[in-house]
Design a protein around this motif. Sequence first.
Motif, PDB file in Angstrom:
ATOM      1  N   ARG A  81      13.102  27.145   3.857  1.00  0.00           N
ATOM      2  CA  ARG A  81      13.206  28.286   2.925  1.00  0.00           C
ATOM      3  C   ARG A  81      12.952  29.587   3.668  1.00  0.00           C
ATOM      4  O   ARG A  81      11.879  29.813   4.232  1.00  0.00           O
ATOM      5  N   TYR A 118      -2.852  23.686   2.073  1.00  0.00           N
ATOM      6  CA  TYR A 118      -1.823  24.630   2.522  1.00  0.00           C
ATOM      7  C   TYR A 118      -1.363  24.276   3.935  1.00  0.00           C
ATOM      8  O   TYR A 118      -0.162  24.177   4.216  1.00  0.00           O
ATOM      9  N   THR A 121       0.638  21.011   4.255  1.00  0.00           N
ATOM     10  CA  THR A 121       2.009  21.191   3.772  1.00  0.00           C
ATOM     11  C   THR A 121       2.860  21.937   4.793  1.00  0.00           C
ATOM     12  O   THR A 121       4.020  21.575   5.049  1.00  0.00           O
ATOM     13  N   MET A 125       6.291  20.903   7.306  1.00  0.00           N
ATOM     14  CA  MET A 125       7.558  21.635   7.383  1.00  0.00           C
ATOM     15  C   MET A 125       8.091  21.702   8.820  1.00  0.00           C
ATOM     16  O   MET A 125       9.298  21.920   9.032  1.00  0.00           O
ATOM     17  N   TRP A 204       4.112  33.193   0.045  1.00  0.00           N
ATOM     18  CA  TRP A 204       4.069  32.349  -1.152  1.00  0.00           C
ATOM     19  C   TRP A 204       4.887  33.047  -2.238  1.00  0.00           C
ATOM     20  O   TRP A 204       4.570  34.147  -2.669  1.00  0.00           O
ATOM     21  N   HIS A 205       5.970  32.387  -2.643  1.00  0.00           N
ATOM     22  CA  HIS A 205       6.885  33.006  -3.607  1.00  0.00           C
ATOM     23  C   HIS A 205       7.448  31.932  -4.520  1.00  0.00           C
ATOM     24  O   HIS A 205       8.006  30.924  -4.053  1.00  0.00           O
ATOM     25  N   GLN A 206       7.276  32.133  -5.810  1.00  0.00           N
ATOM     26  CA  GLN A 206       7.778  31.196  -6.817  1.00  0.00           C
ATOM     27  C   GLN A 206       7.339  29.764  -6.520  1.00  0.00           C
ATOM     28  O   GLN A 206       8.126  28.815  -6.505  1.00  0.00           O
ATOM     29  N   GLN A 207       6.050  29.646  -6.229  1.00  0.00           N
ATOM     30  CA  GLN A 207       5.399  28.346  -6.039  1.00  0.00           C
ATOM     31  C   GLN A 207       5.918  27.568  -4.827  1.00  0.00           C
ATOM     32  O   GLN A 207       5.888  26.324  -4.808  1.00  0.00           O
ATOM     33  N   GLN A 208       6.367  28.301  -3.801  1.00  0.00           N
ATOM     34  CA  GLN A 208       6.747  27.619  -2.568  1.00  0.00           C
ATOM     35  C   GLN A 208       6.532  28.541  -1.371  1.00  0.00           C
ATOM     36  O   GLN A 208       6.471  29.756  -1.520  1.00  0.00           O
ATOM     37  N   TRP A 209       6.435  27.921  -0.196  1.00  0.00           N
ATOM     38  CA  TRP A 209       6.257  28.682   1.039  1.00  0.00           C
ATOM     39  C   TRP A 209       7.615  29.129   1.559  1.00  0.00           C
ATOM     40  O   TRP A 209       8.569  28.348   1.595  1.00  0.00           O
ATOM     41  N   VAL A 210       7.676  30.394   1.972  1.00  0.00           N
ATOM     42  CA  VAL A 210       8.899  30.971   2.526  1.00  0.00           C
ATOM     43  C   VAL A 210       8.578  31.512   3.919  1.00  0.00           C
ATOM     44  O   VAL A 210       7.587  32.229   4.102  1.00  0.00           O
TER      45      VAL A 210
END
Length: 342
Positions: A81, A118, A121, A125, A204-210
């Motif tokens: 992402r 965190y 996770t 990735m 952290w954006h919209q419940q996900q890591w970017v």
Amino acid sequence: MTQNLSQEGVSRAQARSAFLHNYYNAVPEQVTALDGDASFRRYFRIIHEDSRLILLDVAPEVGDVHAFVELNALFRKGAVRVPHIVAADGALGFVLLEDLGTEHLADRLGAQDDDLEYYETLIEMLPDIARLPESPHMKPYDATFIDMELDIFSEWLLTHWLNYEVTESWQRQWRALKKTLISTMLEQAQVTMHRDFHSRNIMWHQQQWVVIDYQDAVQGPVCYDVVSLLKDCYHTLPEEQFEHLQRHSFDVLSKAGLITDSSYTDYQQQLALTGLQRHLKAAGIFARLYLRDGKPGYLRNILPTLQYIYDAAKCVDTFQWLATCVQSEIIPLTKAKLEPLK
């Protein structure tokens, strides 16, 4: 000279306004400059009606946005992402991106008891990044480049900022150290690495890591991004958490088939020496940002980075000279330099 710089600034502002007007077919309601990037890139938050976007601005005479755009597509194809690109003009050096807000990993650390989760996770990735194919937009990460990165430390932090006298003996030991670090990094499995995978480049954006600031990705040592994350110049992990996450990273990379011929002990040594190379470079860059680019905000990160260097060097017999030098000379000189800036 001042007049020329001023004219260049006006010209860039006009080009930026024209690009935005072309996209919105109107003058945006709000354009706000954002601070904090340690490079020649500039970012602006653009608000117009119900639209919120980020503008990346790289003047063509100082940089190029083509790698940013092309590697964005590469990361997305690999299910990593990254910010969505809305519009771009490579010739002019402008890229419009989705607005991810303001919350980085660094902002979430310590607020709750979720830090370990965190990091686990994010480590999970890394195989997705490592498996990305090599791109022509990735610069060579070879012995010459690694050597150049290391010399940023001796040139900018020692010579230019601390006025530290580098003796012939120091230079001889420094050359031997560089040779060892270069060999360690090139002997590892070479994979795609983000190269700055740390708490300020993960949002952290919209419940996900970017992942952001991916444009300097290269093919390099398999444990480099682990070092960037776990030995972050902007956040120091408690030792117990670091030990747990170091082991977790080995297990994740091994299970993904990215580490096949190294024991955990070997991996720990590779991680430590790769970290030493990265932190020597980073300490030099923080000094260079101040001296060359007029960005003093990164000076406060030099001492934690020097501590990483000391911790790694003291564990290697042939690097004891560096550990002693850092502890007894470089850290005191740095503290003395920082004192008037408080």
